[in-house]
Design an enzyme around this catalytic site. Structure first.
Site, PDB file in Angstrom:
ATOM      1  N   GLY A   1       0.816  -1.212   0.000  1.00  0.00           N
ATOM      2  CA  GLY A   1       0.000   0.000   0.000  1.00  0.00           C
ATOM      3  C   GLY A   1       0.847   1.258   0.000  1.00  0.00           C
TER       4      GLY A   1
ATOM      5  CE1 TYR B   1     -10.643   0.098   8.087  1.00  0.00           C
ATOM      6  CE2 TYR B   1     -11.322   1.059  10.181  1.00  0.00           C
ATOM      7  CZ  TYR B   1     -10.350   0.834   9.219  1.00  0.00           C
ATOM      8  OH  TYR B   1      -9.077   1.341   9.399  1.00  0.00           O
TER       9      TYR B   1
END
Length: 308
Positions: free
Chosen positions: A26, A183
């Site tokens: 990422g 999440y």
């Protein structure tokens, strides 16, 4: 270890970082991953820039090369949301010469609209946990070539938004989807994964989960006006943060550096790290529960169709 930024932490730990091969996932410019890659390259690590967007990987690499012309960099396409893509990336890593010393699993998504992965899993779970679980296990042979390998699993204080929903991790196929519960579930999974990984590779691998901190990055891209109102204690109506909880990206990377390289915490494998220190007391008890960690590992193997 008392430091203010990831860069100062890396410089303090330079002798433990120099020459190590580190995969950072990422690496979008402006985010935690790109900054972590930069500071590790600065002190002499060999850095693998991993991400799903080649253009973002190349931008991160170019920025590092401008600052550190002799930086040793590799690029790796890694789409954590697709098990097929994860397997392809892992196969590439297994061809590397020499060990992989540290993996910093920074990549993730937050609060996304309901969607499914190619394998039919809710996308936040697929990307934030299952992809990381599969990638780490597949590249384990390269990690175990290292004399002191580490895995850093990025979680979040957002794990308090929900335990792992073993009875309905798919939110009734989206019918009851709550993006913040989803999440929270995925971030709880990141901690449970670290707990069980540490248990299974005791004395062979050091593993930490962590909460790097909150900074305005691309992770906030799915926040809506309603979300900012929902989290009104932390945000103004226009989405700007309020209070003193927000930090800079440079400050947040301290925790990645500590979890990846600080020798003073090496005997605390499986722990949750925050502010560069072991902070198990700041994690939800359900996220550190060993029985849940084993149960999630078994489920994860089932979901990827492979035992490890």
């Amino acid at each position: 270890m008392s430091v203010q930024t990831g860069e100062s932490a890396a410089k303090a730990l330079a002798s433990d970082i120099k020459g190590k091969t580190v995969i950072v996932t990422g690496v979008s410019p402006g985010g935690f991953g790109a900054e972590t890659a930069r500071i590790l390259a600065l002190v002499g690590a060999k850095v693998v820039l991993a991400g799903r967007s080649l253009s973002k990987i190349q931008a991160a690499a170019q920025a590092i090369k401008e600052e550190v012309p002799n930086a040793e960099l590799k690029q790796l396409i890694l789409d954590l949301g697709s098990q097929k893509a994860v397997r392809e990336a892992a196969a590439e890593v297994l061809k590397y010469d020499g060990p992989v010393d540290v993996v910093i699993l920074n990549a993730g998504v937050m609060g996304t609209p309901y969607a499914k992965s190619p394998e039919g899993l809710e996308s936040q779970l697929a990307t934030n946990h299952i992809g990381n679980f599969l990638f780490t296990n597949l590249i384990m042979p390269k990690l175990l070539e290292s004399s002191a390998p580490r895995v850093v699993s990025a979680s979040s204080v957002g794990h308090f938004w929900g335990p792992f929903r073993f009875d309905d991790y798919g939110f009734e196929d989206g019918e009851t989807y709550d993006k913040w519960a989803a999440y929270g579930q995925s971030k709880t999974a990141n901690i449970l994964f670290a707990v069980e990984l540490a248990e299974r590779y005791k004395n062979k691998l050091t593993v930490f989960s962590c909460h790097p901190g909150e900074a305005p990055t691309g992770l906030f891209q799915y926040m809506t006006k309603e979300d900012f109102e929902k989290f009104g204690d932390n945000f103004n109506a226009d989405g700007t943060p309020k209070g003193d909880w927000i930090r800079t990206v440079e400050e947040c990377t301290v925790t990645y550096v500590a979890a990846g390289f600080d020798q003073s915490i090496a005997d605390k494998s499986g722990s949750y790290v925050k502010d560069g220190k072991v902070a198990n007391e700041q994690a939800a008890p359900y996220a550190l529960d060993k029985e849940s960690a084993k149960k999630l590992w078994d489920l994860s193997e089932k979901l990827v169709g492979q035992t490890f």
